[in-house]
Motif scaffolding. Sequence first.
Motif: not given
Length: 263
Positions: A126-142, A153-160
């Motif tokens: 569960a912990t590793l899946l949470g970290l993986l989900g965050t990394i994938m979310g950050l990749i999509e955000a960037f 960009k700033a608002d969109l980046l902070s929300a993502s």
Amino acid sequence: MMDFFNSVIAFFQTGGIFMYPILVVFALGTAVAIERYIRLVYERSTNRATWEKVQPVLNAGDFDRARNLVKDDNTGVGRLLAMGLERQGAVRRREDIEIAMEESIMESIPQLEKRTPYVALGSNIATLLGLLGTIMGLIEAFTAVANANPAEKADLLSASISVAMNTTAFGLMVGIALLVVHALLNSLTGQIVDSLEMVSVKALNIMSSGTRRRSDAAKDEKSAAESKSTKPVNRDVQQTQQAQQKASKTEAATEEKSKAESA
């Protein structure tokens, strides 16, 4: 209350697709933990009941009755006492009884620890899946920010980033909860193993003292029987000695009489 549930639902929905596998891991870990907890509590209560039933019989020295009581008992204490009493009736050596009881404890430990490691495994997953989900979310955000309007960009980046962090938060919540449950299950398992070792030592001491008392009683009976059997022999010897003394006196009197007649 409704606001709290709405917040939880919104938190889960905005976390992304990795929230679902974390939820599945949480459900499986909870199911295993509940099953293990019920099994361990049942094992502890049945062990205690069996020992309270057999201990007075052992203290009375009635090992045959104790053997019959635990013959069909499937609890940990029942199997432990059955193996010890079987050796007690066959060889009566303390070392052999102790080894038999240790063997029974070694057989019981894997049954007590069965499936418990899966709870700790679920915590880590569960912990590793949470970290993986965050990394994938950050990749999509960037990636999304790269193609967005510079003013947004700033608002969109902070929300993502905020949304991507939901998976880490959820994974850590599930991981910590399962880790605490795993520690409780390990503690409960350790208590049961300790109780089995305590029963083993107590039963071994009772069996050894009972066997020693029986051996001493048998020795006393044997020595008493030997003393009784030697008494007639002593009486025969005494009678023989008395007969020899009487014969010697008669012979001496005969010699004196013959000397008197010859004189």
